[in-house]
Design an enzyme around this catalytic site. Structure first.
Site, mmCIF file in Angstrom:
data_model
loop_
_atom_site.group_PDB
_atom_site.id
_atom_site.type_symbol
_atom_site.label_atom_id
_atom_site.label_comp_id
_atom_site.label_asym_id
_atom_site.label_seq_id
_atom_site.Cartn_x
_atom_site.Cartn_y
_atom_site.Cartn_z
ATOM 1 N N CYS A 2 0.849 -1.206 0.054
ATOM 2 C CA CYS A 2 -0.053 -0.064 0.080
ATOM 3 C C CYS A 2 0.921 1.319 0.007
ATOM 4 C CB CYS A 2 -0.799 0.037 1.141
ATOM 5 S SG CYS A 2 -1.991 -1.433 1.491
ATOM 6 N N ARG A 27 3.296 -0.165 -5.240
ATOM 7 C CA ARG A 27 2.876 -0.786 -3.831
ATOM 8 C C ARG A 27 1.799 -1.544 -3.835
ATOM 9 N NH1 ARG A 27 6.725 1.556 -0.468
ATOM 10 N NH2 ARG A 27 5.608 0.723 1.184
ATOM 11 N N TRP A 74 -3.002 -2.507 -1.557
ATOM 12 C CA TRP A 74 -2.732 -4.107 -1.862
ATOM 13 C C TRP A 74 -3.475 -4.927 -0.862
ATOM 14 C CZ3 TRP A 74 -0.665 -8.511 0.208
ATOM 15 C CH2 TRP A 74 -0.242 -9.462 -0.786
ATOM 16 N N ASN A 100 -0.739 2.067 6.160
ATOM 17 C CA ASN A 100 -0.031 1.166 5.050
ATOM 18 C C ASN A 100 0.512 0.110 6.450
ATOM 19 O OD1 ASN A 100 1.860 -0.536 3.482
ATOM 20 N ND2 ASN A 100 3.360 0.972 3.949
ATOM 21 N N GLY A 101 0.297 -1.292 6.256
ATOM 22 C CA GLY A 101 1.036 -2.169 7.290
ATOM 23 C C GLY A 101 -0.323 -2.950 7.595
ATOM 24 N N GLU A 482 15.715 -17.591 -11.791
ATOM 25 C CA GLU A 482 15.276 -16.156 -11.838
ATOM 26 C C GLU A 482 14.544 -15.910 -13.080
ATOM 27 O OE1 GLU A 482 14.786 -13.608 -10.069
ATOM 28 O OE2 GLU A 482 14.848 -11.948 -11.473
ATOM 29 N N LYS A 486 10.643 -14.621 -13.483
ATOM 30 C CA LYS A 486 10.370 -13.323 -14.359
ATOM 31 C C LYS A 486 9.060 -13.774 -15.352
ATOM 32 C CE LYS A 486 11.706 -10.948 -12.589
ATOM 33 N NZ LYS A 486 12.624 -10.966 -11.828
ATOM 34 N N GLU A 489 5.665 -14.418 -13.305
ATOM 35 C CA GLU A 489 5.027 -13.318 -12.666
ATOM 36 C C GLU A 489 4.491 -12.201 -13.778
ATOM 37 O OE1 GLU A 489 7.590 -10.685 -10.053
ATOM 38 O OE2 GLU A 489 9.304 -11.021 -11.321
ATOM 39 N N HIS A 505 15.033 -37.211 -12.244
ATOM 40 C CA HIS A 505 14.583 -37.765 -11.225
ATOM 41 C C HIS A 505 13.179 -37.589 -10.936
ATOM 42 C CE1 HIS A 505 18.597 -39.112 -10.277
ATOM 43 N NE2 HIS A 505 19.226 -37.708 -10.438
ATOM 44 N N LYS A 604 5.080 -4.219 -5.281
ATOM 45 C CA LYS A 604 6.568 -4.026 -5.327
ATOM 46 C C LYS A 604 7.256 -4.238 -3.828
ATOM 47 C CE LYS A 604 10.359 -2.838 -7.573
ATOM 48 N NZ LYS A 604 10.918 -4.015 -8.371
HETATM 49 C C1 F6R Z 1 10.284 -10.564 -8.349
HETATM 50 C C2 F6R Z 1 10.511 -9.464 -7.219
HETATM 51 C C3 F6R Z 1 10.342 -10.176 -6.029
HETATM 52 C C4 F6R Z 1 11.204 -9.510 -4.867
HETATM 53 C C5 F6R Z 1 11.007 -9.935 -3.459
HETATM 54 C C6 F6R Z 1 11.816 -9.359 -2.680
HETATM 55 O O1 F6R Z 1 10.532 -9.854 -9.698
HETATM 56 O O2 F6R Z 1 10.866 -8.468 -7.502
HETATM 57 O O3 F6R Z 1 10.636 -11.451 -5.876
HETATM 58 O O4 F6R Z 1 12.444 -9.801 -5.139
HETATM 59 O O5 F6R Z 1 9.753 -9.519 -3.206
HETATM 60 O O6 F6R Z 1 11.995 -7.797 -2.510
HETATM 61 P P1 F6R Z 1 12.852 -7.085 -2.160
HETATM 62 O O7 F6R Z 1 14.049 -7.149 -2.971
HETATM 63 O O8 F6R Z 1 12.559 -5.605 -2.026
HETATM 64 O O9 F6R Z 1 13.061 -7.472 -0.636
#
Ligand code: F6R
Length: 609
Positions: A2, A27, A74, A100-101, A482, A486, A489, A505, A604
């Protein structure tokens, strides 16, 4: 998660708040809302969905105001809906709040407010209790009411409060959720993050935990838990508003992918002197203390965790120190073997990820020395760590992390090399070669980015796939994870990554005619093994896209198509091999008409468990 924004001052609060909320949409974007002080009354407008819905409705309303608070959500407690959107008001309509929280004891507070005081709740949120609590304690002094309310609350929060009875101020509070104040001339702005205020000011106060702030148009007064005034230096933001704009790119993600050469270069240049010595200025741990380190724990979430996996390879190979890597949400509920000779490395772009924060606090109580790798200056992870190694990615707006990841990789390489030197476990020649090759990465990344047509073609041929697999060996396993994250998501393709040697396996049972499979074969030492793994999946009908270094063309005989990366030593390939995977995911998501920068169900910064 949020985002909150509040404005008081000479401009129209509505414009500043909407502008700020758009910068904070990363956010959370389930709903948004605004509360404005107009003619000594509070007007609230809020809507499910993106900010445009709110904007549309506001067009038909009087929105002239010099004071207001806004929110982009969020959803945690209660589904995304108009009712559950913020701001929340007390029943008399005199107090409005944004939060927020998470208010952890909201069930008990809600019970007390409704059963004993007859409050009728309009939403299912935890946040609504805050409005009712402030209203209950309000006896003509908003600041006092806020202090009394937070005394009752447990959990994490950044809160903005306004009252129709005191239209000359906002009160803001911070506990474990980010809060900054943008300081202007005849105006001040509260916000969850700097991009929300950058258009108006680069002078910012970073608010600390348990602080309460009185914000008027001409003053910002920061108070501690005992209501004592605190002196705080202004933090001057060094990047400008454009850094948080798309600058002609169709999406933030594409812009951020293209900013990687710059981010990698900056992160290197900040730490390497002209003699290629790594200096850890600002990091207080001494060489003597580092010499005693016999174990490293790297803890993080998501993409940052994947950077940690590469960190393990680098630290073990260069510094010969044992490394464990763990996801923060698991680490914090185990009884990890940690003592004062353990170096705990937390990696986080936002510096606000709750699990990572909790894990590092746990490590501290066990005596570990905590060094964090963080992108956001002054964030909670940075503040709670003994030492901080900042990445110089600049603001990352797209939800899917790209440039933060590669700058995290550079940081773990530099830390690994520094530890190797301190421990005297690396020869001068090997050290010099590695640093020399690291310094070439920005140019090589730039070359890779200058022609991405092949990657786009691969995306065009595969974007309809219902699932995808990523395989690799050595450091390629971390990159495969990774790449797979990507893709899933942002494109919602069911994607899975696994060490190539593990395929047979069990997982190989899923490979059938036409299965889209990306095989990373960038490690010279493991190249032939990978070619065998590719043959195995080809024999089961997979459509294989190989990733290899330029010059290693044998793979073309096995794979259906190949995306090449510039030649670089095995140890450093993750810095380049991830880039085609980011671009591939990007194009696939665009072709599938997905919302690339704001994928569904995500946000994010993940400030909940
Ligand atoms: C994926 C992504 C998330 C963050 C994860 C940790 O693209 O961005 O998996 O890497 O939520 O976030 P931070 O790095 O902000 O602790």
């Amino acid at each position: 998660m949020c985002g909150i924004v509040g404005y008081i001052g000479k401009r129209n609060a509505t414009e500043v708040i909407l502008d700020g909320l758009k910068k904070l949409e990363y956010r959370g974007y389930d709903s948004s809302g605004i509360a404005l002080s107009i003619a000594d009354k509070l007007m609230v407008c809020k809507h499910k969905g993106r900010i445009v819905n709110l904007e549309e409705d506001l067009k038909n309303k009087n929105t002239e105001s010099d004071l207001g608070i806004g929110h982009t959500r969020w959803a945690t407690h209660g589904a995304p809906s108009d009712q559950n959107s913020h701001p929340h008001m007390c029943k008399e309509g005199k107090v409005a709040i944004v939060h927020n929280g998470i208010i952890e004891n909201f069930v008990e507070l809600r019970k007390w407010l409704s059963e004993d005081l007859g409050v009728v709740f309009k939403s299912e949120t935890d946040s609504e209790v805050v409005a009712h609590l402030v209203s209950y304690y309000y006896k003509g002094d908003l600041l006092d009411a806020v202090y009394q309310a937070i005394d009752k609350m447990e959990g994490a929060y950044a809160i903005g409060v306004i009252s129709s009875d005191e239209p000359d101020k906002m009160i803001a509070v911070r506990k474990d959720s980010p809060l900054i104040i943008g300081v202007g001339d005849g105006e001040n702005i509260i916000a969850s993050d700097i991009p929300a205020v950058l258009k108006y000011t680069k002078d910012v106060y970073l608010i600390e935990n348990d602080e309460v702030v009185i914000v008027t148009k001409d003053n910002v007064t920061i108070l501690d838990e005992e209501r004592n005034e605190i002196e705080r230096d202004i933090y001057k933001v060094t990047w400008d508003a454009e850094a948080a704009e798309k600058e002609g790119y169709e999406h933030f993600m594409l812009k951020e992918i293209n900013e990687q050469p710059k981010g990698i270069k900056e992160t290197l240049e900040r730490r390497l002197d002209e003699n290629d010595h790594i200096h850890l200025d600002g990091i207080k741990i001494t060489k003597e203390e580092l010499e005693k380190i016999n174990k490293v724990y790297i803890v993080a979430c998501g993409t940052a965790y994947h950077a940690g996996l590469i960190g393990k390879y680098a630290i073990e190979k260069f510094a010969k120190i044992q490394v464990e890597v763990d996801v923060a949400s698991e680490f914090r509920y185990r009884d990890p073997m940690i003592d004062e000779n353990t170096l705990f490395i937390a990696i986080s772009q936002s510096g606000e990820t709750l699990d990572t924060l909790a894990a590092l606090r746990e490590a501290k109580t066990k005596g570990a020395r905590v060094l964090s790798i963080v992108n956001v200056v002054g964030s909670s992870v940075a503040r709670d760590s003994h030492d901080v190694f900042y990445t110089w990615a600049g603001p990352e707006i797209a939800v899917a992390s790209t440039k933060a990841y590669t700058t995290q990789l550079v940081s773990v390489y530099l830390i690994a090399l520094y530890l190797a030197k301190v421990k005297n476990n690396i020869s001068n020649n090997y050290y010099k070669e590695l640093v020399k090759d690291l310094k070439e990465i920005p140019d090589l990344a730039q070359r890779l980015l200058s022609d991405t047509s092949k990657i786009k073609e691969v995306a065009e041929r595969n974007y309809m796939s219902k699932n995808a697999f990523f395989i690799g060996r050595g450091t390629d396993v971390g990159v495969a994870l990774e790449g797979s994250l990507k893709l899933k998501e942002i494109s919602y393709i069911d994607s899975f990554a696994i060490a190539a040697g593990e395929l047979k396996h069990g997982t190989i049972a899923l490979i059938e005619d036409g299965t889209f499979l990306v095989a990373l074969a960038t490690q010279d030492g493991l190249y032939n093994k990978m070619l065998s793994n590719i043959q195995e999946v080809k024999a089961r009908g997979a459509y294989v896209v190989g990733i290899a270094k330029e010059g290693n063309e044998e793979i073309e005989k096995q794979a259906d198509e190949v995306m090449y990366i510039p030649h670089v030593r095995d140890e450093l390939t993750p810095l380049l091999s991830v880039i085609p995977l980011q671009i591939l995911s990007y194009h696939i998501a665009v072709l599938r008409e997905c919302d690339v920068d704001k994928p569904k169900n995500l946000a994010k910064s993940v400030t909940v468990e």
